[in-house]
Design a protein around this motif. Structure first.
Motif, PDB file in Angstrom:
ATOM      1  N   LEU A 118      -6.551   0.720  -4.876  1.00 38.22           N
ATOM      2  CA  LEU A 118      -5.101   0.614  -5.345  1.00 38.22           C
ATOM      3  C   LEU A 118      -4.513   1.666  -4.339  1.00 38.22           C
ATOM      4  CD1 LEU A 118      -4.967   0.731  -9.161  1.00 38.22           C
ATOM      5  CD2 LEU A 118      -4.762  -1.215  -7.542  1.00 38.22           C
ATOM      6  N   ALA A 119      -3.094   1.360  -3.879  1.00 35.16           N
ATOM      7  CA  ALA A 119      -2.313   2.153  -3.291  1.00 35.16           C
ATOM      8  C   ALA A 119      -1.780   3.283  -4.184  1.00 35.16           C
ATOM      9  CB  ALA A 119      -1.360   1.597  -2.421  1.00 35.16           C
ATOM     10  N   LYS A 120      -2.069   4.565  -3.824  1.00 32.19           N
ATOM     11  CA  LYS A 120      -1.757   5.478  -5.212  1.00 32.19           C
ATOM     12  C   LYS A 120      -0.366   5.914  -5.003  1.00 32.19           C
ATOM     13  CE  LYS A 120      -3.761   9.623  -6.992  1.00 32.19           C
ATOM     14  NZ  LYS A 120      -5.006  10.548  -6.866  1.00 32.19           N
ATOM     15  N   LEU A 121       0.254   6.018  -6.090  1.00 34.40           N
ATOM     16  CA  LEU A 121       1.774   6.466  -6.210  1.00 34.40           C
ATOM     17  C   LEU A 121       1.735   7.906  -6.070  1.00 34.40           C
ATOM     18  CD1 LEU A 121       2.941   4.510  -9.127  1.00 34.40           C
ATOM     19  CD2 LEU A 121       3.535   4.107  -6.690  1.00 34.40           C
ATOM     20  N   GLU A 122       3.057   8.452  -5.474  1.00 36.06           N
ATOM     21  CA  GLU A 122       3.094  10.066  -5.676  1.00 36.06           C
ATOM     22  C   GLU A 122       2.863  10.749  -6.968  1.00 36.06           C
ATOM     23  OE1 GLU A 122       3.695  11.771  -3.153  1.00 36.06           O
ATOM     24  OE2 GLU A 122       3.491  10.039  -1.562  1.00 36.06           O
ATOM     25  N   GLU A 123       3.361   9.954  -8.190  1.00 36.30           N
ATOM     26  CA  GLU A 123       3.223  10.643  -9.417  1.00 36.30           C
ATOM     27  C   GLU A 123       1.694  10.902  -9.742  1.00 36.30           C
ATOM     28  OE1 GLU A 123       6.033   7.160 -10.018  1.00 36.30           O
ATOM     29  OE2 GLU A 123       5.058   8.050  -8.444  1.00 36.30           O
ATOM     30  N   ASP A 124       0.903  10.196  -9.050  1.00 38.09           N
ATOM     31  CA  ASP A 124      -0.431  10.464  -9.477  1.00 38.09           C
ATOM     32  C   ASP A 124      -1.115  11.697  -8.733  1.00 38.09           C
ATOM     33  OD1 ASP A 124      -0.785   8.488 -11.491  1.00 38.09           O
ATOM     34  OD2 ASP A 124      -1.262   7.138  -9.882  1.00 38.09           O
ATOM     35  N   LYS A 125      -0.626  12.031  -7.798  1.00 35.69           N
ATOM     36  CA  LYS A 125      -0.959  12.968  -6.606  1.00 35.69           C
ATOM     37  C   LYS A 125      -1.022  14.378  -7.519  1.00 35.69           C
ATOM     38  CE  LYS A 125      -0.406  10.348  -2.626  1.00 35.69           C
ATOM     39  NZ  LYS A 125       0.243  10.538  -1.231  1.00 35.69           N
ATOM     40  N   SER A 126      -2.154  15.198  -7.308  1.00 33.23           N
ATOM     41  CA  SER A 126      -2.054  16.759  -8.017  1.00 33.23           C
ATOM     42  C   SER A 126      -1.671  17.469  -6.964  1.00 33.23           C
ATOM     43  CB  SER A 126      -3.601  17.057  -8.360  1.00 33.23           C
ATOM     44  OG  SER A 126      -4.490  16.855  -7.402  1.00 33.23           O
ATOM     45  N   THR A 156      -0.980  -2.776  -3.123  1.00 29.44           N
ATOM     46  CA  THR A 156       0.100  -1.888  -3.171  1.00 29.44           C
ATOM     47  C   THR A 156       1.041  -2.054  -4.250  1.00 29.44           C
ATOM     48  OG1 THR A 156      -0.436  -1.857  -0.877  1.00 29.44           O
ATOM     49  CG2 THR A 156       1.552  -0.759  -1.496  1.00 29.44           C
ATOM     50  N   THR A 157       1.615  -3.306  -4.233  1.00 24.58           N
ATOM     51  CA  THR A 157       2.718  -3.447  -5.294  1.00 24.58           C
ATOM     52  C   THR A 157       2.155  -4.636  -6.146  1.00 24.58           C
ATOM     53  OG1 THR A 157       4.025  -4.908  -3.934  1.00 24.58           O
ATOM     54  CG2 THR A 157       4.654  -2.715  -3.876  1.00 24.58           C
ATOM     55  N   PRO A 195     -11.155   8.156  -8.021  1.00 25.27           N
ATOM     56  CA  PRO A 195     -11.276   6.923  -8.690  1.00 25.27           C
ATOM     57  C   PRO A 195      -9.925   6.878  -9.506  1.00 25.27           C
ATOM     58  CG  PRO A 195     -12.340   8.879 -10.045  1.00 25.27           C
ATOM     59  CD  PRO A 195     -11.852   9.577  -8.749  1.00 25.27           C
ATOM     60  N   THR A 196      -9.870   5.488  -9.938  1.00 21.24           N
ATOM     61  CA  THR A 196      -8.760   5.106 -10.877  1.00 21.24           C
ATOM     62  C   THR A 196      -8.936   5.658 -12.371  1.00 21.24           C
ATOM     63  OG1 THR A 196      -9.573   2.826 -10.937  1.00 21.24           O
ATOM     64  CG2 THR A 196      -8.078   3.132  -9.260  1.00 21.24           C
ATOM     65  N   LYS A 197      -7.850   5.702 -12.950  1.00 24.61           N
ATOM     66  CA  LYS A 197      -8.114   6.085 -14.576  1.00 24.61           C
ATOM     67  C   LYS A 197      -7.047   5.123 -15.281  1.00 24.61           C
ATOM     68  CE  LYS A 197      -9.932  10.543 -13.706  1.00 24.61           C
ATOM     69  NZ  LYS A 197      -9.677  12.085 -13.491  1.00 24.61           N
ATOM     70  N   SER A 198      -7.270   4.755 -16.456  1.00 22.19           N
ATOM     71  CA  SER A 198      -6.453   3.881 -17.032  1.00 22.19           C
ATOM     72  C   SER A 198      -5.172   4.413 -17.463  1.00 22.19           C
ATOM     73  CB  SER A 198      -7.065   3.152 -18.296  1.00 22.19           C
ATOM     74  OG  SER A 198      -7.520   4.376 -19.148  1.00 22.19           O
ATOM     75  N   HIS A 199      -5.280   5.658 -17.628  1.00 20.88           N
ATOM     76  CA  HIS A 199      -3.802   6.266 -17.886  1.00 20.88           C
ATOM     77  C   HIS A 199      -2.851   6.751 -16.814  1.00 20.88           C
ATOM     78  CE1 HIS A 199      -6.943   9.640 -17.486  1.00 20.88           C
ATOM     79  NE2 HIS A 199      -5.881  10.296 -16.777  1.00 20.88           N
ATOM     80  N   ASP A 200      -3.631   6.628 -15.510  1.00 24.16           N
ATOM     81  CA  ASP A 200      -2.673   6.899 -14.425  1.00 24.16           C
ATOM     82  C   ASP A 200      -1.270   6.164 -14.100  1.00 24.16           C
ATOM     83  OD1 ASP A 200      -4.827   8.612 -13.509  1.00 24.16           O
ATOM     84  OD2 ASP A 200      -5.599   7.198 -12.126  1.00 24.16           O
ATOM     85  N   ALA A 201      -0.387   6.767 -13.702  1.00 19.98           N
ATOM     86  CA  ALA A 201       1.060   6.115 -13.568  1.00 19.98           C
ATOM     87  C   ALA A 201       0.665   4.983 -12.693  1.00 19.98           C
ATOM     88  CB  ALA A 201       1.911   7.113 -12.875  1.00 19.98           C
ATOM     89  N   THR A 202      -0.015   4.987 -11.492  1.00 20.02           N
ATOM     90  CA  THR A 202      -0.011   3.678 -10.589  1.00 20.02           C
ATOM     91  C   THR A 202      -0.577   2.757 -11.513  1.00 20.02           C
ATOM     92  OG1 THR A 202      -0.575   5.116  -8.607  1.00 20.02           O
ATOM     93  CG2 THR A 202      -1.343   2.916  -8.496  1.00 20.02           C
ATOM     94  N   PHE A 205     -10.900   2.388  -7.121  1.00 22.75           N
ATOM     95  CA  PHE A 205     -10.690   3.560  -6.196  1.00 22.75           C
ATOM     96  C   PHE A 205      -9.109   3.588  -5.715  1.00 22.75           C
ATOM     97  CE2 PHE A 205     -15.179   2.647  -4.860  1.00 22.75           C
ATOM     98  CZ  PHE A 205     -15.744   3.818  -5.169  1.00 22.75           C
ATOM     99  N   TYR A 206      -8.788   4.745  -5.220  1.00 26.23           N
ATOM    100  CA  TYR A 206      -7.645   4.878  -4.687  1.00 26.23           C
ATOM    101  C   TYR A 206      -7.631   4.777  -3.273  1.00 26.23           C
ATOM    102  CZ  TYR A 206      -5.094   5.849  -8.958  1.00 26.23           C
ATOM    103  OH  TYR A 206      -4.439   5.765 -10.223  1.00 26.23           O
TER     104      TYR A 206
END
Length: 242
Positions: free
Chosen positions: A234-242, A207-208, A46-53, A74-75
């Protein structure tokens, strides 16, 4: 009586020979599951408001100035369940996924305090040639699902795609923006209709945001009120991946 016999005899036989399987993992579905099992649904991030994406996207739209608020829940991750579902929607004709995405998004929007009653839903238009080949516009299918919940009309004729753009998949943000430049126009018969009205733009995956920005710009330039955006993912950015 016949209907009861059909339900009690034919359905079990059918399920025995053709058991309902999860679209993604192929495990047998439980009685309360349809097309996707609960485990696969829960694997979708799920998306979260504080995510980098999310923050990057919000900042991008804020700088552009045409979109008031973006809603996406969703991502879209490579090789993930959601990618499978979106791919099936876009290329394999599984439009039920699109409608169900829309129903889910519509129900979420009902709970959003920052989402007002809009006058119409505008799905991102496909190039006419591509839509003829596919037989439908996946964003319009999602929009219809949202409309079924919110009772807001889908306005597919307001914006027209007049430029055949290359796929955005392998382009960076600047290239994507240039790719969709001058790709959309407002239907000349709709100029009076859009003035002062609020709209929800719907896309399958953001995406963008370049395509969304291009469509929002056209509507805003013709005097619309606030513009909101919703997408299945949303297309997920690398920074959001754990």
């Amino acid at each position: 009586m016949f209907q009861h016999l059909y339900s009690s005899i034919i359905f079990p036989i059918k399920d025995f020979f053709f058991p309902p399987l999860c679209f993604s993992c192929k495990n047998r579905l439980r009685d309360n599951e349809q097309r996707i099992c609960l485990e696969c649904w829960n694997s979708i991030a799920p998306t979260k408001s504080h995510d980098a994406t999310v923050q990057l996207l919000y900042n991008r739209f804020e700088e552009d100035g045409n979109v008031t608020k973006v809603f996406s829940y969703f991502y879209f991750e490579k090789r993930g369940v959601f990618q499978q579902m979106i791919h099936s929607l876009k290329y394999e004709g599984t439009t039920k996924f699109g409608f169900e995405f829309g129903v889910y998004v519509g129900k979420q929007l009902q709970e959003e305090k920052e989402f007002p009653v809009c006058n119409g839903i505008i799905p991102i238009p496909l190039n006419p040639m591509k839509e003829r080949e596919r037989g439908y516009n996946q964003s319009e299918v999602i929009a219809k699902g949202i409309s079924s919940v919110l009772n807001i009309p889908v306005c597919s004729k307001i914006v027209q795609r007049v430029k055949y753009t290359t796929t955005q998949t392998y382009l960076n943000p600047l290239e994507r923006k240039e790719n969709v430049k001058d790709a959309f126009v407002l239907n000349s018969t709709m100029k009076n209709f859009v003035k002062g009205k609020k709209f929800l733009i719907v896309d399958d995956v953001i995406t963008t945001g370049a395509t969304i920005q291009a469509v929002a710009k056209i509507i805003k330039e013709n005097g619309s009120g606030n513009i909101y955006v919703a997408s299945a993912a949303l297309a997920k950015l690398e920074e959001d991946k754990s």
